[in-house]
Design an enzyme around this catalytic site. Sequence first.
Site, PDB file in Angstrom:
ATOM      1  N   GLU A  60       0.697  -6.171   5.290  1.00 40.63           N
ATOM      2  CA  GLU A  60       1.435  -6.340   3.766  1.00 40.63           C
ATOM      3  C   GLU A  60       1.868  -7.123   3.070  1.00 40.63           C
ATOM      4  O   GLU A  60       1.707  -7.082   1.590  1.00 40.63           O
ATOM      5  CB  GLU A  60       2.521  -5.255   3.434  1.00 40.63           C
ATOM      6  CG  GLU A  60       2.653  -3.578   4.541  1.00 40.63           C
ATOM      7  CD  GLU A  60       2.292  -3.691   5.803  1.00 40.63           C
ATOM      8  OE1 GLU A  60       2.243  -4.762   6.111  1.00 40.63           O
ATOM      9  OE2 GLU A  60       1.499  -2.592   6.364  1.00 40.63           O
ATOM     10  N   HIS A 129       9.905   5.942   7.457  1.00 41.27           N
ATOM     11  CA  HIS A 129       8.569   6.798   6.495  1.00 41.27           C
ATOM     12  C   HIS A 129       8.859   7.575   5.522  1.00 41.27           C
ATOM     13  O   HIS A 129       7.860   8.101   5.180  1.00 41.27           O
ATOM     14  CB  HIS A 129       7.651   7.151   7.652  1.00 41.27           C
ATOM     15  CG  HIS A 129       6.551   5.833   8.545  1.00 41.27           C
ATOM     16  ND1 HIS A 129       7.235   5.433   9.304  1.00 41.27           N
ATOM     17  CD2 HIS A 129       5.497   5.783   7.796  1.00 41.27           C
ATOM     18  CE1 HIS A 129       6.445   5.204  10.187  1.00 41.27           C
ATOM     19  NE2 HIS A 129       4.953   5.084   9.152  1.00 41.27           N
TER      20      HIS A 129
HETATM   21  C1  LIG Z   1       4.355  -2.397   8.280  1.00 40.83           C
HETATM   22  C2  LIG Z   1       2.947  -1.054   8.348  1.00 40.83           C
HETATM   23  N1  LIG Z   1       2.155  -1.086   7.965  1.00 40.83           N
HETATM   24  C3  LIG Z   1       1.619   0.335   8.028  1.00 40.83           C
HETATM   25  C4  LIG Z   1       1.719   1.035   8.866  1.00 40.83           C
HETATM   26  C5  LIG Z   1       1.240   2.506   9.450  1.00 40.83           C
HETATM   27  N2  LIG Z   1       0.132   1.788  10.133  1.00 40.83           N
HETATM   28  C6  LIG Z   1       0.717   3.251  10.802  1.00 40.83           C
HETATM   29  S1  LIG Z   1       0.499   2.961  12.517  1.00 40.83           S
HETATM   30  C7  LIG Z   1      -1.201   2.307  12.193  1.00 40.83           C
HETATM   31  C8  LIG Z   1      -2.301   1.240  13.437  1.00 40.83           C
HETATM   32  C9  LIG Z   1      -1.389   0.252  14.075  1.00 40.83           C
HETATM   33  O1  LIG Z   1      -2.621   0.056  15.159  1.00 40.83           O
HETATM   34  P1  LIG Z   1      -2.162  -0.838  16.571  1.00 40.83           P
HETATM   35  O2  LIG Z   1      -1.011  -1.299  16.121  1.00 40.83           O
HETATM   36  O3  LIG Z   1      -3.158  -1.297  17.309  1.00 40.83           O
HETATM   37  O4  LIG Z   1      -1.492   0.581  17.068  1.00 40.83           O
HETATM   38  P2  LIG Z   1      -1.829   2.266  17.978  1.00 40.83           P
HETATM   39  O5  LIG Z   1      -2.094   2.759  17.293  1.00 40.83           O
HETATM   40  O6  LIG Z   1      -3.127   2.118  18.731  1.00 40.83           O
HETATM   41  O7  LIG Z   1      -1.625   2.727  19.237  1.00 40.83           O
HETATM   42  C10 LIG Z   1      -0.890   2.340  10.563  1.00 40.83           C
HETATM   43  C11 LIG Z   1      -1.579   0.971   9.478  1.00 40.83           C
HETATM   44  C12 LIG Z   1       3.398   1.089   9.006  1.00 40.83           C
HETATM   45  N3  LIG Z   1       3.135   2.029  10.253  1.00 40.83           N
HETATM   46  N4  LIG Z   1       3.323  -0.196   8.735  1.00 40.83           N
END
Ligand SMILES: Cc1ncc(C[n+]2csc(CCOP(=O)(O)OP(=O)(O)O)c2C)c(N)n1
Lengths: 328, 325
Positions: A60, A129
């Site tokens: 971000e 959130h």
């Molecule tokens: C700082 C932040 N940015 C964006 C999000 C929105 N978001 C939630 S899960 C996610 C994807 C994360 O992917 P990964 O780390 O690969 O974990 P997985 O869901 O595959 O277990 C995003 C972009 C968030 N929760 N926090």
Amino acid sequence: MPEMTYRDAINLALKEEMRRDQKVVVYGEDVALYEGAFKVTRGLLSEFGELRVRDCPISENTIVGVAVGAAMAGVRPVAELMTVNFALLAMDQIVNHMAKVRYMFGGQISVPMVVRMPGGGGSQLGAQHSQSLESYFMHCPGMLVAYPATPADAKGLLKSSIRTDNPVIFLEHELLYNSKGEVPEDPEYLVPFGKASIMRQGEAVTLIGYGRMSILCLQAAQLLEKEGVSCEVVDLRTLSPLDTETFLASVAKTGRAVVVEECWRNAGLGGDIASRIYERCFDTLLARVKRISGLDVPMPYSRKIEKICIPQAEGIVQGVRDLLNESY
Amino acid sequence: MAGNLRELLSEEELLKFYEQMVVCREFEESCAEQYSKGHITGFLHLYSGQEAVAVGCTAGLKQTDYVLSAYRDHAQAIVRGADPKRVMAELFGKATGICKGKGGSMHLFAPELNFMGGYAIVGGQFPIAVGLAWGSQLQEQDRITACFFGDGSMNQGTFHESLNWARLWDLPVLFICENNFYGIGTEVHRASAQAALHRRTCGYDIPSEKVDGMDVVAMYQATKRAAEWVRERQRPYFIEAVTYRFRGHSMSDPAKYRSSSEADVWKSRDPIPNLSRRLLEEGIADQARLDQINQAALAQVREAVRFAEDSPWPEDAEVWNDIYV
Ligand SMILES: Cc1ncc(C[n+]2csc(CCOP(=O)(O)OP(=O)(O)O)c2C)c(N)n1
């Protein structure tokens, strides 16, 4: 005028501005292929291609910083932060860079950029959130802050945000995305910054809201009408600049004000608005200024107790009744 | 994973792996059902497909070690020992939940199990893990910190800052990346310049390895070895567990960005049938024993749902509790 949702109105504004100006680009986490976590960027990738609509890593602070740089280079970026909650990771770029570049370089350059972010509470998403951080952004000079309540304003304000040479924080409420309203078709339909709207005329009390709170104020006004109480509803539309004159004129007319803020009460924007009213309308006030705020607690998950942490229409109705029973 | 299971682990341990994976799968599939009924709301991220990682890794750690996770945390908590009843009640938002209904799906926490939390801000747990490890090192506790995270979170600044810090101060952190190839809808090679994720740690002089995250025994062995290494040397280590989530990112994601054939290939590597086949082949258990475990898991999860349904809502006054000490 066609009816459309708040979501589609924002989507339309993006499309119209991208069609109008080749320099407008859209990027963010999952905005392209996935079409946005809230599906606001639907259809952009297929129409404008991957050079102008791009997915990016979960970074971000860098998302905002890249927009600052791109804007300095002459592009007009519209970045999406998936939710306002993640703006906290980007506060350095927002506060120290985006809002400062023009000023600290003596006005030699500007950063025409928009950071869109959905936010607000009420969906049981838990403490990390479900935040309403509008006061954080209002506090910082050097950037504009828009928070539309209606689909028409969403379109008109986003278009103004993209066209202004100032950096803009553009807040959207997650619970408004599916709300519907008439939206002007005119691609030149622009809603200016710093111009609040009177959503409803009234005599007895002024309800001041923004974003989803304005919609709650309208609902409360409808309920109160049945009790014979006539409410004027002022929707601030932009928090920076804040259209003080419009709400002061309304309060001068009605003599009573209820400020409804979704954010926390401590050092929230309601305190600021109330103090502006006291400073300028003290003589004409018939009662103290009432604030209805989000509770000063981190948002709990459980739906039963989440509800009491966010202002509700019934609470506003009760607030108005309390106020009408009071006088100086 | 080559070799004979019997030579590596006891029958009891192997059946426990199987049981834990089945409980997690049943739990998650039951969550999906409860979500569709509206009993669970908000964001719900399921772990189905990734069970071998939580189960294998947890077995390779000590109960005294700290564990942190992101928002895909139900299995991590349950395998650590959290009561499925109280986890389910949390997801329902009930007062009997593991966080009194205040946390929800993404914020499970059980300090008595050294499960130090699920965090919903991507990358938010990295610095906390480093801090916990420092705290235990300072107090000369025989404890390492295992920090689980997704592939997508490696693009947060906190990842880089925390890895650098962990190596600079030589802290006992075991970083375990659950590479399921997607951060919501963005595939790993579209978000990471170096898509061989375990190689990204060389910039911090942290050793790393890649492990088959669909193989619970391989996960167990790698974690055990790595955890001992971390404990002995008081230095960070990195494991990339290659895995897959069978469902979308969350309940609102139909996962249209990936082909069904891709998902099918991974489902053919489902860690649960994968282990049961080997248990049967090597005569460690017969089908009747496995069926019995499956039934018991189902019953346990049904009981959890019943408990959650029957539990009371939090009192309104509860919103004001727990803010300040
Ligand atoms: C700082 C932040 N940015 C964006 C999000 C929105 N978001 C939630 S899960 C996610 C994807 C994360 O992917 P990964 O780390 O690969 O974990 P997985 O869901 O595959 O277990 C995003 C972009 C968030 N929760 N926090």
